[in-house]
Motif scaffolding. Structure first.
Motif, PDB file in Angstrom:
ATOM      1  N   UNK A 351      -3.274   8.223 -12.105  1.00  0.00           N
ATOM      2  CA  UNK A 351      -3.944   8.323 -10.809  1.00  0.00           C
ATOM      3  C   UNK A 351      -3.496   7.273  -9.799  1.00  0.00           C
ATOM      4  N   UNK A 352      -2.930   6.162 -10.294  1.00  0.00           N
ATOM      5  CA  UNK A 352      -2.437   5.126  -9.379  1.00  0.00           C
ATOM      6  C   UNK A 352      -1.245   5.607  -8.556  1.00  0.00           C
ATOM      7  N   UNK A 353      -0.619   6.731  -8.944  1.00  0.00           N
ATOM      8  CA  UNK A 353       0.439   7.323  -8.124  1.00  0.00           C
ATOM      9  C   UNK A 353      -0.125   7.802  -6.789  1.00  0.00           C
ATOM     10  N   UNK A 354      -1.386   8.259  -6.818  1.00  0.00           N
ATOM     11  CA  UNK A 354      -2.059   8.760  -5.616  1.00  0.00           C
ATOM     12  C   UNK A 354      -2.955   7.708  -5.001  1.00  0.00           C
ATOM     13  N   UNK A 355      -3.559   6.888  -5.848  1.00  0.00           N
ATOM     14  CA  UNK A 355      -4.635   5.988  -5.439  1.00  0.00           C
ATOM     15  C   UNK A 355      -4.371   4.583  -5.976  1.00  0.00           C
ATOM     16  N   UNK A 356      -3.663   3.744  -5.229  1.00  0.00           N
ATOM     17  CA  UNK A 356      -3.331   2.390  -5.718  1.00  0.00           C
ATOM     18  C   UNK A 356      -4.560   1.551  -6.042  1.00  0.00           C
ATOM     19  N   UNK A 357      -5.730   1.920  -5.542  1.00  0.00           N
ATOM     20  CA  UNK A 357      -6.929   1.107  -5.761  1.00  0.00           C
ATOM     21  C   UNK A 357      -7.384   1.093  -7.204  1.00  0.00           C
ATOM     22  N   UNK A 358      -6.915   2.042  -8.050  1.00  0.00           N
ATOM     23  CA  UNK A 358      -7.396   2.104  -9.431  1.00  0.00           C
ATOM     24  C   UNK A 358      -6.565   1.234 -10.381  1.00  0.00           C
ATOM     25  N   UNK A 359      -5.613   0.458  -9.836  1.00  0.00           N
ATOM     26  CA  UNK A 359      -4.799  -0.444 -10.660  1.00  0.00           C
ATOM     27  C   UNK A 359      -4.404  -1.652  -9.819  1.00  0.00           C
ATOM     28  N   UNK A 360      -4.146  -2.799 -10.450  1.00  0.00           N
ATOM     29  CA  UNK A 360      -3.655  -3.950  -9.693  1.00  0.00           C
ATOM     30  C   UNK A 360      -2.313  -3.634  -9.021  1.00  0.00           C
ATOM     31  N   UNK A 361      -1.990  -4.371  -7.984  1.00  0.00           N
ATOM     32  CA  UNK A 361      -0.753  -4.144  -7.229  1.00  0.00           C
ATOM     33  C   UNK A 361       0.461  -4.163  -8.144  1.00  0.00           C
TER      34      UNK A 361
END
Length: 484
Positions: A351-361
Motif C-alpha cells: 500500500x505504500x506504493x499508493x500511500x506513503x503515509x503507511x510506511x516511514x520515508x
C-alpha cells in the motif's frame, strides 16, 4: 445489544440507532473492525485483514441511507493499474483500469476475446444488478421471498445452476485469461467447478467497477463507520467479550461479560456464528448441532505476513497476484484435499506504493497472503517455511535482496484467527459460497429457539467479504425493526 464491532455489527448498530433505538455494541478486542483491525509498529501502519476495495457503490449506498457520503469520512482513489498478475514464465502483466486498455490486453492474449469480454461483462453486469441490488438484501428466511416470477426468471438468467468453470470457458480459452477471471472466486470457498456462475458478478466488480483504495488504509472505512455510529448515539465498549446470552422463557434478557450483565430488548450477534451458538448459548437454545457445523464447507483461512522493509521494492504494484504456480493444484489443496499447499499461489500488497503515509520515508509496507485450507495444524516452523519460500520468490521477481531489509515482521494464521475472533476452524472468510450454501441454505439470521436473537456477518446471509458483511448488518437490522 450488538455483539461485535466488525462491519456487520457496526452496520446493524447504526441502522437500528437511526430508527430510534438505544444501541450498545460490545467488542471483544481493544478496537473496532473485527478482521479489519489495524496495528502500528515502528512507523508502519498495517491493515490486518481486507485490503481490496471493490463494489464502491455498496459503500456509497450504505452511507447515503444516513444522509452521508463516503467522502465525508475518507478519501477514495482508484488504482491504475488495478493490480499486477505474475503468470508462469514468469510474465508480469498490469491489469489496466481503462476498459479500452483492458480489451486490448485480452485481444493480445486471444484474438477475438475483446468482443467476448464485452459479452461476458454484459452478463456479469446483469448478475451484479440483480444479485447485489436485490438478492443480497433478502433476509433469506423463507423460500417465498424468491417466489416473485420476475425474480425467478432473473435467477435462471444468472446461471445459478451452471458452474463458473463451465461458464468462463464459453468465452475464453487462453489459460492466462481463465486464471484472471477465475481468481476472485478463490476466496469464495470452492473450486470453479463447484461455484455457481452467478459469481461472475465479481468480475464485473473487478474489471468494470475497478479497484479502489481509501487513503490511510482500509481501516479508514471502519473509523468512518464508528464515527457515524457514534454520531447516531451508538455506544461502543471495547475489551468486553460476551460469555453468555441470558435466556428466560424463550427470550434473551441480555448478555453477560466479565464486567457484568447488560440488559437488552433484542440481541444481534455479529461475532462468529458458530462460537455464539456452540459456546455462548446454552445447549437447549442451539438451533444447529456440532455435526451440522462440521459438515459445512468453509471458505479458506490465510497465512499472513506483515512486513516492514527498509528499502523500496522494485517491480511490485499496490496489489500483486502471483499466479506463477498451478492454480488448480493449489485450489484442490484448499478445498478437496485439505493440506498445506505444495506450491502455493500468493498475494502481495504494497500500500505504500499508493500511500506513503503507511510506511516511514523510503521504506515499504509489505503484506503477504497465502490462502490455505481451514482447520490445519498451525505452528511456527510451518510459518517460517512458507515465509522463506515467499521471500525467495519475491526476490527473484524483484531482482534484488529483500530478506536482509526486513526490519519488522509479524505472522498471522489459524490459531490467531481463533484466538482473536473465535473463528470456526480458523477460517478467514466465513462460509463457502457453494450452491448448497446459498441464500436460504445458509445458517439463518434469526434464532429459531430464542425469539429476539439475531445473527449477522460472514457465516450467515449474504456471505463473506466486506460489502456482503456491510449489507448483512443492514438486513438483520431491518428484520429486528419489522418484528419490534
Amino acid at each position: 445489544m450488538v455483539i461485535g464491532a466488525g462491519f456487520a455489527g457496526l452496520a446493524a448498530a447504526s441502522t437500528l440507532a437511526q430508527a430510534g433505538w438505544q444501541v450498545s455494541v460490545l467488542e471483544k478486542n481493544e478496537g473496532p473492525g473485527g478482521r479489519a483491525r489495524v496495528f502500528r509498529a515502528e512507523g508502519f501502519t498495517f491493515d490486518m485483514g481486507p485490503s481490496w476495495y471493490w463494489m464502491p457503490d455498496v459503500f456509497e449506498k450504505y452511507f447515503a441511507r444516513f444522509g452521508k457520503k463516503v467522502a465525508d469520512y475518507y478519501e477514495l482513489v482508484r488504482l491504475d493499474p488495478s493490480y499486477q498478475v505474475i503468470f508462469r514464465g514468469p510474465e508480469a502483466v498490469d491489469i489496466p483500469a481503462r476498459m479500452s486498455e483492458l480489451r486490448a490486453l485480452f485481444e493480445r492474449y486471444e484474438p477475438g476475446s475483446a468482443a467476448r469480454l464485452d459479452e461476458f461483462l454484459k452478463q456479469a453486469a446483469y448478475k451484479y444488478e440483480v444479485g447485489i441490488n436485490r438478492l443480497v438484501y433478502a433476509p433469506s428466511r423463507s423460500v417465498f421471498e424468491f417466489a416473485d416470477p420476475k425474480l425467478l426468471v432473473d435467477m435462471v438468467r444468472m446461471d445459478v445452476l451452471q458452474s463458473m468453470h463451465k461458464h468462463v470457458r464459453r468465452f475464453f480459452k487462453d489459460p492466462r485469461l481463465l486464471e484472471l477471471v477465475e481468481f476472485p472466486i478463490l476466496f469464495l470457498g470452492a473450486t470453479s467447478e463447484n461455484t455457481p456462475a452467478l459469481y461472475s458478478l465479481m468480475n464485473f466488480a473487478d474489471l468494470a467497477l475497478g479497484t479502489w483504495y481509501p487513503k490511510g488504509g482500509m481501516h479508514k472505512i471502519v473509523e468512518g463507520m464508528v464515527r457515524l455510529a457514534e454520531e447516531l448515539g451508538v455506544r461502543i465498549e471495547y475489551n468486553q467479550e460476551v460469555t453468555e446470552i441470558v435466556v428466560e422463557n424463550g427470550r434473551s434478557t441480555g448478555v453477560r461479560t466479565a464486567s457484568g450483565f447488560y440488559a437488552a430488548e433484542a440481541v444481534v450477534a455479529g461475532a462468529d456464528y458458530h462460537h455464539i451458538e456452540q459456546q455462548v448459548l446454552k445447549p437447549e437454545y442451539r438451533h444447529y448441532s456440532a455435526q451440522y457445523w462440521d459438515s459445512r464447507v468453509m471458505a479458506p483461512s490465510s497465512l499472513l505476513f506483515y512486513l516492514g522493509v527498509d528499502r523500496k521494492l522494485d517491480k511490485l504494484r499496490h496489489h500483486n497476484l502471483f499466479f506463477d504456480e498451478d492454480l488448480n493444484q493449489h485450489a484442490r489443496e484448499i478445498y478437496e484435499q485439505p493440506q498445506w499447499p505444495t506450491r502455493p499461489l500468493y498475494y502481495a500488497s504494497v500500500p505504500s506504493k499508493t500511500d506513503p503515509a503507511v510506511a516511514p520515508a523510503g521504506q515499504e509496507n509489505l503484506f503477504l497472503l497465502i490462502p490455505v485450507a481451514p482447520g490445519l495444524a498451525d505452528d511456527e516452523a510451518t510459518r517460517e517455511r512458507y515465509f522463506d519460500l515467499l521471500i525467495d520468490r519475491l526476490e527473484k521477481h524483484c531482482g534484488h535482496p529483500i530478506r536482509a531489509h526486513v526490519v519488522f515482521k509479524r505472522s498471522y494464521a489459524h490459531r490467531d484467527f481463533m484466538a482473536d475472533y473465535h473463528s470456526f476452524k480458523g477460517n478467514a472468510y466465513g462460509l463457502a459460497n457453494t450452491l448448497k450454501q446459498t441464500a436460504i441454505l445458509k445458517p439463518t439470521l434469526k434464532s429459531k429457539k430464542v425469539a429476539n436473537l439475531y445473527f449477522t456477518g460472514q457465516l450467515t446471509v449474504p456471505g463473506p467479504g466486506v460489502p456482503p458483511s456491510l449489507i448483512s448488518g443492514q438486513v438483520v437490522a431491518g428484520e429486528v425493526l419489522k418484528e419490534f
